[in-house]
Design an enzyme around this catalytic site. Structure first.
Site, PDB file in Angstrom:
ATOM      1  N   ALA A 219      50.932  80.640 -17.208  1.00  0.00           N
ATOM      2  CA  ALA A 219      51.675  79.132 -17.101  1.00  0.00           C
ATOM      3  C   ALA A 219      51.361  78.402 -17.905  1.00  0.00           C
ATOM      4  O   ALA A 219      52.392  77.510 -18.599  1.00  0.00           O
ATOM      5  CB  ALA A 219      51.617  78.885 -15.522  1.00  0.00           C
ATOM      6  N   HIS A 220      50.080  78.159 -18.298  1.00  0.00           N
ATOM      7  CA  HIS A 220      49.350  76.733 -18.936  1.00  0.00           C
ATOM      8  C   HIS A 220      49.742  76.855 -20.420  1.00  0.00           C
ATOM      9  O   HIS A 220      49.707  75.797 -21.145  1.00  0.00           O
ATOM     10  CB  HIS A 220      48.173  76.755 -18.867  1.00  0.00           C
ATOM     11  CG  HIS A 220      47.190  77.545 -19.577  1.00  0.00           C
ATOM     12  ND1 HIS A 220      46.547  77.128 -20.751  1.00  0.00           N
ATOM     13  CD2 HIS A 220      46.681  78.941 -19.346  1.00  0.00           C
ATOM     14  CE1 HIS A 220      45.746  78.240 -21.065  1.00  0.00           C
ATOM     15  NE2 HIS A 220      45.978  79.292 -20.386  1.00  0.00           N
ATOM     16  N   CYS A 340      37.490  81.167 -29.825  1.00  0.00           N
ATOM     17  CA  CYS A 340      35.976  81.574 -29.337  1.00  0.00           C
ATOM     18  C   CYS A 340      35.200  82.136 -30.621  1.00  0.00           C
ATOM     19  O   CYS A 340      34.099  81.811 -30.532  1.00  0.00           O
ATOM     20  CB  CYS A 340      36.187  82.836 -28.556  1.00  0.00           C
ATOM     21  SG  CYS A 340      37.251  82.692 -27.212  1.00  0.00           S
TER      22      CYS A 340
HETATM   23  C1  LIG Z   1      46.145  82.731 -23.553  1.00  0.00           C
HETATM   24  C2  LIG Z   1      46.389  84.249 -23.456  1.00  0.00           C
HETATM   25  C3  LIG Z   1      45.890  85.091 -22.640  1.00  0.00           C
HETATM   26  C4  LIG Z   1      44.842  84.442 -21.430  1.00  0.00           C
HETATM   27  O1  LIG Z   1      45.727  83.648 -20.749  1.00  0.00           O
HETATM   28  P1  LIG Z   1      44.923  82.624 -19.684  1.00  0.00           P
HETATM   29  O2  LIG Z   1      45.773  82.281 -18.646  1.00  0.00           O
HETATM   30  O3  LIG Z   1      44.307  81.428 -20.500  1.00  0.00           O
HETATM   31  O4  LIG Z   1      43.702  83.494 -18.984  1.00  0.00           O
HETATM   32  C5  LIG Z   1      46.018  86.234 -22.787  1.00  0.00           C
HETATM   33  N1  LIG Z   1      46.728  86.807 -23.783  1.00  0.00           N
HETATM   34  C6  LIG Z   1      47.357  86.193 -24.575  1.00  0.00           C
HETATM   35  C7  LIG Z   1      48.243  87.035 -25.742  1.00  0.00           C
HETATM   36  C8  LIG Z   1      47.227  84.830 -24.606  1.00  0.00           C
HETATM   37  O5  LIG Z   1      47.742  83.896 -25.761  1.00  0.00           O
END
Ligand SMILES: *Cc1c(COP(=O)(O)O)cnc(C)c1O
Length: 402
Positions: A219-220, A340
């Site tokens: 969602a974020h 990261c």
């Molecule tokens: C951001 C992201 C995630 C991880 O999602 P979170 O909700 O931040 O744990 C996994 N895969 C992709 C491709 C992303 O862009």
């Protein structure tokens, strides 16, 4: 629930209350105030949980509200033929899909196919499975970041049980030919997981057209709350839960789900429409145009046709780290390489896998546009970036030819 169809006014309002310019929308976005507003009653008034539905009407009412959202999100991805399991985000959904499937189905084979530019939550999940005896093939990508469907086909073996690939890449915006790959994987009768975390809300898709068996959502990145995501699983696909507990989420994810988060997740999707996507894409294109106009020796990383909110460029003869630090002092937030990796001062593994030379990967900048970005902010950010680049190039030891 009519509000899922009719959007109350004000969504085009600019909510910037701070003078800093945030262009890191690829990592996360601001929760839309309309999303928050929708969530708030579920903390203080509607605080019961669905699992109490059999005991009392407080629980029953919440259960109905959550199920409406579950159906809405399933409809949004054309996933009526499956279950939607709410998780703490994309990372958990990826872990659940890949570990859950591998640990349930290892007796049919222990080979998994993925790519060399997957999100860390997929990479590290695969590393864990390798330690458990699984074998993983990491497919290479083209200079623009594409996985070749033929490569998928060629690498499928007798003991391959799962193909896991992302839809769009948060670092370079490349969108994989998932439909074409899905057809190949399906023909071979292998399970197909798609990490669509970065695509959630931004790029409409159908899990049916993809022929996917599991799909990760979050969602974020689309103005929803942090800490809420979901794994969609096609009916008939069997996985082992990661979190044991009470019989929540079809027995596949113990623990009381994040109720306000789920409400906010659905609201965030509801707020996305083509107009909104076009507007963000326009701003992203505008940023790229302005950068080319103002800064020499700049090149695009990834393809032209990409995720609407994403831009990744290499500015030659400067260090990405130095640019990011100096830009930050001037009030602009961007990142270099992958979030990261930048902490370790290593070149991004995504750009390296695309064959981007080491120096170019180090000079890369990643921008994420959002609903709240304005043209004025972009102009301002480009002018500050130009200043930083000029200053750094004057003192650059990186051998710019005059
Ligand atoms: C951001 C992201 C995630 C991880 O999602 P979170 O909700 O931040 O744990 C996994 N895969 C992709 C491709 C992303 O862009």
């Amino acid at each position: 629930m009519e509000s899922l169809h009719g959007i109350p006014g004000g969504k085009k309002e600019v909510w910037n209350t701070v003078s800093r310019i945030y262009l890191d929308g690829t990592l996360t976005t601001r929760t839309d105030p309309q999303v928050l507003e929708e969530m708030l009653p579920y903390f203080t008034e509607k605080y019961a949980v669905p699992s109490s539905q059999f005991s009392h009407s407080h629980g029953k009412a919440i259960e109905e509200e959550i199920e409406k959202r579950r159906e809405f999100i399933k409809g949004y991805i054309d996933g009526k033929e499956g279950k939607l399991i709410f998780t703490s985000g994309g990372t958990e959904a990826n872990n659940l899909a890949i570990k859950g499937f591998a640990r349930e189905n290892w007796d049919k084979g222990m080979h998994i196919i993925s790519s060399s530019i997957e999100h860390q939550s997929v990479r590290h999940t695969l590393y864990t499975l390798e330690k458990e005896g699984f074998e993983v093939t990491y497919l290479p990508v083209s200079p623009e970041g594409y996985v070749d469907p033929d490569d998928v086909k060629k690498n499928i073996r007798e003991d391959t049980i799962l193909v896991t690939l992302q839809h769009s890449n948060p670092e370079v915006g490349v969108i994989q030919p998932i439909e074409e790959i899905g057809k190949i994987v399906k023909e071979k009768g292998i399970a197909f997981h798609v990490d669509a975390a970065y695509s959630t809300g931004w790029i409409p898709f159908s899990v049916e057209n993809w022929k996917a068996d599991m799909v990760t959502l979050t969602a974020h990145k689309v103005h929803g709350p942090k800490g809420t995501g979901a794994l969609w699983i096609r009916d008939g696909i069997k996985i082992k839960p990661l979190i044991d507990g009470t019989f929540h989420e079809y027995g596949l994810r113990g623990g009381i789900p994040n109720i306000p988060g789920i409400i906010g997740f659905a609201k965030a999707l509801e707020l996305m429409d083509d107009e909104e996507r076009e507007r963000v894409k326009y701003l992203r294109d505008y940023l790229w145009k302005r950068l080319k106009e103002e800064i020499e020796d700049i090149k695009l990383n990834g393809p032209e046709e990409r995720h609407p909110a994403n831009l990744n460029v290499t500015i030659r003869y400067v260090e990405g780290e130095a640019v990011v630090i100096q830009l930050d002092l001037l009030g602009v937030s961007v990142t270099t390489g992958s979030a990261c990796f930048s902490r370790k001062l290593e070149a991004s593994y995504v750009l390296r896998a695309m064959g981007v030379p080491y120096e170019d990967a180090h000079g890369s900048l990643r921008f994420g546009i959002s609903r709240f970005t304005t043209e004025k902010e972009i102009d301002e950010a480009v002018s500050r970036l130009k200043e930083v680049v000029e200053r750094l190039r004057k003192i650059s030891p990186l051998g710019r030819k005059e």
